[in-house]
Design a protein around this motif. Structure first.
Motif, PDB file in Angstrom:
ATOM      1  N   THR A 189      42.924  48.751  49.826  1.00 55.64           N
ATOM      2  CA  THR A 189      43.681  49.751  50.210  1.00 55.64           C
ATOM      3  C   THR A 189      44.882  50.414  50.394  1.00 55.64           C
ATOM      4  O   THR A 189      45.978  51.552  49.945  1.00 55.64           O
ATOM      5  CB  THR A 189      42.729  50.543  48.978  1.00 55.64           C
ATOM      6  N   SER A 352      37.255  46.531  46.274  1.00 56.91           N
ATOM      7  CA  SER A 352      38.381  45.435  46.787  1.00 56.91           C
ATOM      8  C   SER A 352      40.117  45.592  46.076  1.00 56.91           C
ATOM      9  O   SER A 352      39.761  46.532  44.765  1.00 56.91           O
ATOM     10  CB  SER A 352      37.577  44.285  46.193  1.00 56.91           C
ATOM     11  N   VAL A 353      41.136  45.292  46.128  1.00 57.42           N
ATOM     12  CA  VAL A 353      42.363  45.485  45.086  1.00 57.42           C
ATOM     13  C   VAL A 353      42.463  44.375  43.682  1.00 57.42           C
ATOM     14  O   VAL A 353      42.452  43.303  44.056  1.00 57.42           O
ATOM     15  CB  VAL A 353      42.904  45.233  46.408  1.00 57.42           C
ATOM     16  N   GLY A 354      42.877  45.110  43.620  1.00 59.12           N
ATOM     17  CA  GLY A 354      43.438  44.494  41.454  1.00 59.12           C
ATOM     18  C   GLY A 354      44.424  43.238  41.812  1.00 59.12           C
ATOM     19  O   GLY A 354      44.711  43.658  42.997  1.00 59.12           O
TER      20      GLY A 354
ATOM     21  N   THR B 189      37.927  52.068  41.243  1.00 60.57           N
ATOM     22  CA  THR B 189      37.888  50.463  40.658  1.00 60.57           C
ATOM     23  C   THR B 189      36.799  49.919  40.426  1.00 60.57           C
ATOM     24  O   THR B 189      36.570  48.746  40.381  1.00 60.57           O
ATOM     25  CB  THR B 189      37.478  50.526  42.773  1.00 60.57           C
ATOM     26  N   PHE B 324      39.159  42.267  32.590  1.00 58.88           N
ATOM     27  CA  PHE B 324      39.044  40.837  33.396  1.00 58.88           C
ATOM     28  C   PHE B 324      37.618  41.349  34.545  1.00 58.88           C
ATOM     29  O   PHE B 324      38.873  42.469  35.237  1.00 58.88           O
ATOM     30  CB  PHE B 324      39.962  39.867  33.668  1.00 58.88           C
ATOM     31  N   GLY B 326      38.832  40.944  38.274  1.00 64.89           N
ATOM     32  CA  GLY B 326      40.353  40.866  39.643  1.00 64.89           C
ATOM     33  C   GLY B 326      41.253  42.483  38.855  1.00 64.89           C
ATOM     34  O   GLY B 326      41.623  42.378  39.934  1.00 64.89           O
ATOM     35  N   LEU B 327      40.647  42.649  37.711  1.00 71.31           N
ATOM     36  CA  LEU B 327      41.278  43.919  37.317  1.00 71.31           C
ATOM     37  C   LEU B 327      41.186  45.136  38.454  1.00 71.31           C
ATOM     38  O   LEU B 327      42.311  45.647  38.524  1.00 71.31           O
ATOM     39  CB  LEU B 327      40.733  44.434  36.145  1.00 71.31           C
ATOM     40  N   ARG B 328      39.908  45.607  38.858  1.00 75.40           N
ATOM     41  CA  ARG B 328      38.889  46.752  39.271  1.00 75.40           C
ATOM     42  C   ARG B 328      39.874  47.894  39.116  1.00 75.40           C
ATOM     43  O   ARG B 328      40.575  48.353  39.715  1.00 75.40           O
ATOM     44  CB  ARG B 328      39.771  46.546  41.151  1.00 75.40           C
ATOM     45  N   VAL B 329      39.535  48.306  37.729  1.00 74.69           N
ATOM     46  CA  VAL B 329      39.900  49.600  37.762  1.00 74.69           C
ATOM     47  C   VAL B 329      39.032  50.136  36.425  1.00 74.69           C
ATOM     48  O   VAL B 329      38.176  48.884  35.883  1.00 74.69           O
ATOM     49  CB  VAL B 329      41.009  49.651  36.519  1.00 74.69           C
ATOM     50  N   GLY B 350      40.253  57.482  50.717  1.00 75.09           N
ATOM     51  CA  GLY B 350      41.340  56.946  49.723  1.00 75.09           C
ATOM     52  C   GLY B 350      41.613  55.742  49.533  1.00 75.09           C
ATOM     53  O   GLY B 350      42.207  54.900  49.061  1.00 75.09           O
ATOM     54  N   HIS B 351      40.718  55.641  48.161  1.00 78.05           N
ATOM     55  CA  HIS B 351      40.098  54.451  47.501  1.00 78.05           C
ATOM     56  C   HIS B 351      40.532  54.740  46.406  1.00 78.05           C
ATOM     57  O   HIS B 351      40.632  53.654  45.456  1.00 78.05           O
ATOM     58  CB  HIS B 351      39.208  53.904  47.075  1.00 78.05           C
ATOM     59  N   SER B 352      41.465  54.767  45.812  1.00 79.49           N
ATOM     60  CA  SER B 352      42.556  55.080  44.198  1.00 79.49           C
ATOM     61  C   SER B 352      42.907  54.211  44.104  1.00 79.49           C
ATOM     62  O   SER B 352      43.323  53.951  45.268  1.00 79.49           O
ATOM     63  CB  SER B 352      42.864  57.054  44.651  1.00 79.49           C
ATOM     64  N   ASP B 357      48.836  49.057  38.262  1.00 77.44           N
ATOM     65  CA  ASP B 357      47.387  48.887  37.120  1.00 77.44           C
ATOM     66  C   ASP B 357      47.253  49.742  35.883  1.00 77.44           C
ATOM     67  O   ASP B 357      47.263  49.774  34.620  1.00 77.44           O
ATOM     68  CB  ASP B 357      46.340  48.705  37.325  1.00 77.44           C
TER      69      ASP B 357
END
Lengths: 473, 473
Positions: A189, A352-354, B189, B324, B326-329, B350-352, B357
């Protein structure tokens, strides 16, 4: 001309400074002489006195040109023994020199601001998101999403989608001189995420982690959070003082392209010394390359990682500075031995990144929009830097202005940084004192000046305010 | 009818089981009697024997209906003292009961698979990304991006964009019975990110962190990574055995909606006991609500957080399972006292989450597409579950099948889990033994069965294979 003997000023062609200014002309003539081997590796440059007479320019102009050659790694300056051409010059390991952008001042690079312009002068490390074309980005994401099946929505690639990693590797090969493959890339990220992953994977309590002093505070804090003993290493005009690195350490964190915050480039000899040390100490080198895309006066040095024959460098880059801060996508290029342990930490911690952004970036990089955006923002930032330097009128010393998103403004002797920042805040300027970046370093008073997120009009206005503050300081 | 005395079977209206099946009919009649106070809080239910005679159904059918009322928190069952209506029943604290979805078997909910269907039977916790409409998502992102100015691209909101946090709070109010405001929401995430943030913020080496046994392994590992002493607490039919919680601990991690992996719902009395404990022990409760949207037989219980008068519960949810992977939210709802320390960790590391998205989700939630997608996927998953249960033909015991993305299949006595999984792998089934989720718990052999990512045809095919394996076990 024998190695070690000073070149005669008569041998060097007179610079053409008609279009470029005297300092730029002198710099270019000397650099050309180095590149053409008229001044070979190890040879001594003529004295500024003899060149000044021959070229009919002031010694101050030549001093500035020498300083720039030094900061870019072409020459070494040793007190009492003059200035010599470095053993390895940048072009010997740079893969693809970027075309030298001519200074531009066209107003159109500063697009009219829609919405509220909330940028505070002169906060550092802030790119201008308004230069980023949202329509292109939306189109890239739509194309990316609609080109793939639902399989791409699964999180089966915690290191990042293979196609994006391939695009990043290709960019790093062509623009940063690195020889890397998609398999070595891990999508993050951003820089902090990379540093956090490195810290949590490599550092155990009591390990020594070396950082630059002055340096980027979050690096120190993240290493300390992992229990490391953080050792601050001084920074000189050539960058990190590699001779001060301890015999044993787990890693050293550096910003070779544009030292954060002082802004010099880590010299080639120091780069080689750093890699030697890593090999001897069995340590890792963490290269933070966050603003390397912004070189205003010359082609950038290739990444430190490009010299890394021993696979000791963990390279960290980010799209959050060169696209927009809210993106939250960066990347690492990791040594083979570290890939699996880093991936274990990444998978356990789930950061991990979306895939939406990843699919958009594949299109954005693949279509050439990325390189176009870099070029446009580099031009815009250069014009802003030039405008701000013009406002300052050469009356105050600055350094680190040749690249990046900020420079250092040295305050008149005796001025207290904190007082100056307080007075600046009272007139709307948010300045950071250099002291905030220091651990043990005792440096003259200075403030960090970010200019990239401001319009030319804002720079002119606030630049005048800054100048007035300096005059009464 | 006086409190404590068993209701006479004669008092209760006979269930209407014409359309719903006998067990469902008995369940609905009893639940209606509880909701209408015909069976008030604390009252004893008639015995299964007397009801069986009166209603002309088998005692087994009634036993199943009683069990379900028990698992959903309507009744308590105490050996020797019969079955009693709980003091607090779900409807007393649920805000908005979802409409009871009728079982549907329409084929169209299983859209034809484009691309490679890579789902492995019967891996758990895998939603079906092919149910997610990529075109709608791409449109939401375009709309979101083009509706905002460049200011939205700045990373000025590390907790998440205010509008998205407001939408999440609104969803949690209407669907999970929680009374929360946008300011209490932090966008993450996903669940692991939330657990990692919590661990790094709240746990110092030696702190006790309680987890469910069996339970979600990454929670244990993340707490241990932060140096905590992880204490495994047994799970019974009512969920976490709250009586076993130590007098002093820093936090307890629970999955109240659908225990991971056993699948029961944490009973109302245990919920209250857990909150009491947190208050007494000055501890935090971490509620992982990851698959609460999937309740197939009844309205879900409101979130544990909805009962949290003392502000001790950190609620964690995720869009990665219901949209889904792979979204990561994901998101957290945090007690007031924890907001600042959690945000400090989030900002340092820093993982905001990226704004692209977030802008897409604002549109997706605001337009109603989210609730429509939940409804459609709930129906699809229910049909898949029903198909798989039909394949198993009631010959093997399952539990936790009333909700979520998986159920537990109990193996015939004496079968070794690992052997069974090895044999399953040889015929293409990837099963996880229950033992992998256990710390100290010694449970009968069982495997976790995920069915949500498979088409009905795949379920029928692999369901037959599974049945054959069970028959020869």
């Amino acid at each position: 001309m024998s190695r070690g003997k000073a070149a005669s000023a008569l041998d060097l062609p007179r610079p053409d400074s008609l279009h470029t200014g005297k300092q730029q002309g002198a710099y270019e003539a000397l650099r050309a002489a180095i590149l053409t081997r008229q001044l070979p590796a190890g040879s001594r440059l003529p004295s500024t006195r003899s060149l000044a007479e021959r070229w009919q320019v002031s010694r101050g102009t030549l001093e500035a040109a020498f300083e720039r050659l030094h900061s870019e790694g072409y020459v070494q300056r040793v007190a009492g023994s003059g200035t010599r051409v470095c053993a390895v010059i940048p072009e010997q390991f740079i893969a693809a020199a970027l075309p030298h952008p001519k200074p531009r001042r066209e107003v159109q690079v500063d697009r009219p601001q829609t919405g509220v312009q909330s940028h505070v002068p002169f906060v550092a490390r802030r790119p201008d998101a308004s230069l980023f074309d949202l329509k292109t980005w939306a189109r890239c994401i739509s194309r990316g999403l609609l080109a793939v099946g639902p399989g791409a929505l699964e999180a089966a690639h915690p290191a990042g989608l293979p196609e994006l990693r391939a695009q990043i590797a290709e960019y790093l090969r062509s623009h940063r001189g690195m020889h890397c493959e998609a398999d070595e890339v891990i999508v993050t990220t951003g820089i902090r995420h990379a540093l956090d992953l490195i810290a949590r994977t490599l550092l155990t309590p009591g390990d020594i982690a070396c950082v630059e002093d002055p340096g980027y505070p979050p690096a120190r804090r993240l290493f300390a959070l992992a229990g490391a003993q953080v050792q601050a290493i001084a920074v000189t005009a050539e960058g990190l003082e590699t001779a001060q690195l301890p015999e044993r350490a787990r890693l050293a964190y550096v910003t070779p392209a544009h030292q954060a915050p002082l802004g010099m480039t880590l010299s080639v000899s120091r780069r080689l010394a750093l890699l030697d040390w890593a090999s001897r100490a069995d340590a890792w080198v963490v290269e933070d390359d966050y603003d390397s895309e912004y070189n205003y006066n010359s082609a950038p040095l290739a990444a430190l990682k490009s010299l890394d024959g021993g696979d000791r460098v963990i390279y960290c880059g980010s799209f959050n500075k060169n696209l927009f801060p809210g993106l939250r996508v960066g990347f690492m290029v990791v040594p083979t031995a570290l890939r699996r342990p880093l991936m274990r930490t990444l998978q356990l911690t789930g950061h991990s990144v979306g895939v939406t952004d990843q699919l958009g970036l594949i299109e954005f990089l693949g279509s050439g929009a990325f390189v176009r955006h870099l070029r446009a923002s580099r031009q815009a930032y250069q014009a802003r830097r030039d405008t701000l330097l013009e406002c300052l009128g050469g009356r105050w010393a600055v350094s680190g202005q040749q690249a990046g998103l900020h420079f250092v403004l040295w305050l008149p002797a005796g001025v207290a940084e904190e007082d100056f920042c307080t007075r600046a805040a009272a007139v709307g300027l948010t300045l950071q004192g250099l002291g905030k970046f220091c651990v043990n370093a005792r440096l003259p008073p200075a403030v960090i000046i970010g200019y990239t997120a401001l319009t030319l009009a804002q720079i002119r206005f606030h630049g005048r305010v800054l100048t007035q503050l300096l005059m009464v300081a």
